[in-house]
Design an enzyme around this catalytic site. Structure first.
Site, PDB file in Angstrom:
ATOM      1  N   LEU A   5     -11.005  -3.437   2.677  1.00 15.26           N
ATOM      2  CA  LEU A   5      -9.979  -2.743   1.905  1.00 15.26           C
ATOM      3  C   LEU A   5      -8.923  -2.113   2.812  1.00 15.26           C
ATOM      4  CD1 LEU A   5      -9.038  -1.826  -0.907  1.00 15.26           C
ATOM      5  CD2 LEU A   5     -10.440   0.231  -0.605  1.00 15.26           C
ATOM      6  N   ASP A   6      -7.662  -2.477   2.568  1.00 13.83           N
ATOM      7  CA  ASP A   6      -6.504  -1.912   3.274  1.00 13.83           C
ATOM      8  C   ASP A   6      -6.558  -2.118   4.781  1.00 13.83           C
ATOM      9  OD1 ASP A   6      -5.612  -1.016   0.796  1.00 13.83           O
ATOM     10  OD2 ASP A   6      -6.597   0.923   1.013  1.00 13.83           O
ATOM     11  N   GLU A   7      -7.264  -3.134   5.232  1.00 17.11           N
ATOM     12  CA  GLU A   7      -7.370  -3.395   6.670  1.00 17.11           C
ATOM     13  C   GLU A   7      -6.721  -4.720   7.066  1.00 17.11           C
ATOM     14  OE1 GLU A   7      -8.520  -1.335   8.902  1.00 17.11           O
ATOM     15  OE2 GLU A   7      -9.191   0.195   7.489  1.00 17.11           O
TER      16      GLU A   7
ATOM     17  N   HIS B 213       0.848  -1.191   0.000  1.00 21.66           N
ATOM     18  CA  HIS B 213       0.000   0.000   0.000  1.00 21.66           C
ATOM     19  C   HIS B 213       0.881   1.238   0.000  1.00 21.66           C
ATOM     20  CE1 HIS B 213      -2.927   3.042   1.211  1.00 21.66           C
ATOM     21  NE2 HIS B 213      -3.834   2.209   0.745  1.00 21.66           N
TER      22      HIS B 213
END
Length: 284
Positions: free
Chosen positions: A227-229, A192
């Site tokens: 998402l992105d966790e 990310h």
């Protein structure tokens, strides 16, 4: 048959005697422990262990039964033992930004990264020449909102056909469906382009510029349907200052992204990364 080194990894409910049981099994078979790392998490009541030992028969024929018994005794569902030199098979996915892909392929070629990359998948054709220069199969699989599930079915078929153990998203700029995340749970690593959880969404370096940040960074994490966790594997930072323009932040950030992703993939390939709920345990 010549002896080879092995890596034994496990996680299990914590209890007294685990280290004694593992080391005792290895001692029973006259196997030398070269390196041992362990961690007991009081929050999850889970024990994690990585043991580098050898030399042993490549197929572990002499100790398979004892290891199966140990796995059952420890109630471990992550018990794994494999030759240290065994290279996992990795599928890399990329879109139009190629620095992470290029860095990974260079490290593999120069034996800095112990993985095999039999196939690269992209929703754009841009990096087909790069893949071919390394002798790697390239699949251009375009995707739209209406064709996402069909495209991901092709990806899953490639994963099966190529016996893929890990998928690496090297700046693949598409959100994976919950179905694919579930099918490859704990087996997809993403880079990310920000220091999560700050500056999510589009143009994180421009957001950082607008806020006058003094550090930027990147985050490698396992992919989940949120998402992105997903559980974070590695994070690194670079110092910046007021004189740097957004393009310079992007350039500096690209370097950090490549380093972080390469580290995460390397540690995973060496069996150093363990899932621990929403977190990870990393023996590095």
């Amino acid at each position: 048959m010549a002896g080879v080194d092995h890596i034994l990894t496990l996680s299990c409910p914590d209890k007294p005697g685990i280290v004694h049981a593992v080391t005792g099994l290895l001692a029973k078979h006259s196997l030398n422990i070269l390196d041992l790392q362990q961690f007991s998490d009081p929050t999850s009541n889970t024990f994690f262990m990585r043991v580098h030992f050898g030399p042993a028969d490549a197929d572990l024929a002499n100790i398979k039964d004892d290891m199966a018994t140990l796995k059952a005794d420890l109630a471990s569902d992550t018990f794994d033992c494999r030759p240290a030199a065994q290279k996992p098979r990795v599928l890399i996915m990329v879109s139009k930004i190629g620095h992470c892909l290029n860095d990974l392929l260079f490290r593999v070629k120069n034996k800095q990264l112990g993985i095999e990359v039999p196939v690269i998948v992209s929703n754009h054709p841009d990096y087909k020449p790069l893949a071919e220069s390394y002798g790697i199969e390239f699949h251009h699989l375009p995707v739209t909102k209406d064709t996402k599930l069909e495209q991901e079915a092709q990806i899953l078929q490639l994963i099966r056909d190529k016996q893929i153990e890990l998928v690496v998203l090297a700046r693949y700029m598409q959100v994976l469906s919950p179905g694919l995340c579930s099918a490859m749970s704990g087996k997809i690593i993403n880079i990310h382009h920000s220091f999560l959880p700050s500056f999510k969404g589009a143009k994180p370096y421009h957001q950082a510029y607008d806020r006058g940040v003094k550090i930027i960074g990147a985050t490698a994490h396992f992919v989940t349907a949120d998402l992105d966790e997903g559980p974070i594997i590695e994070q690194r930072i670079a110092r910046v200052d007021h004189s740097m323009k957004p393009a310079e932040l992007v350039e500096e950030g690209s370097n950090v992204e490549s380093q972080v992703l390469a580290a995460a993939v390397k540690w995973w390939s060496e069996k150093r990364v363990f899932l621990n709920g929403h977190k990870t345990v990393v023996f590095n």
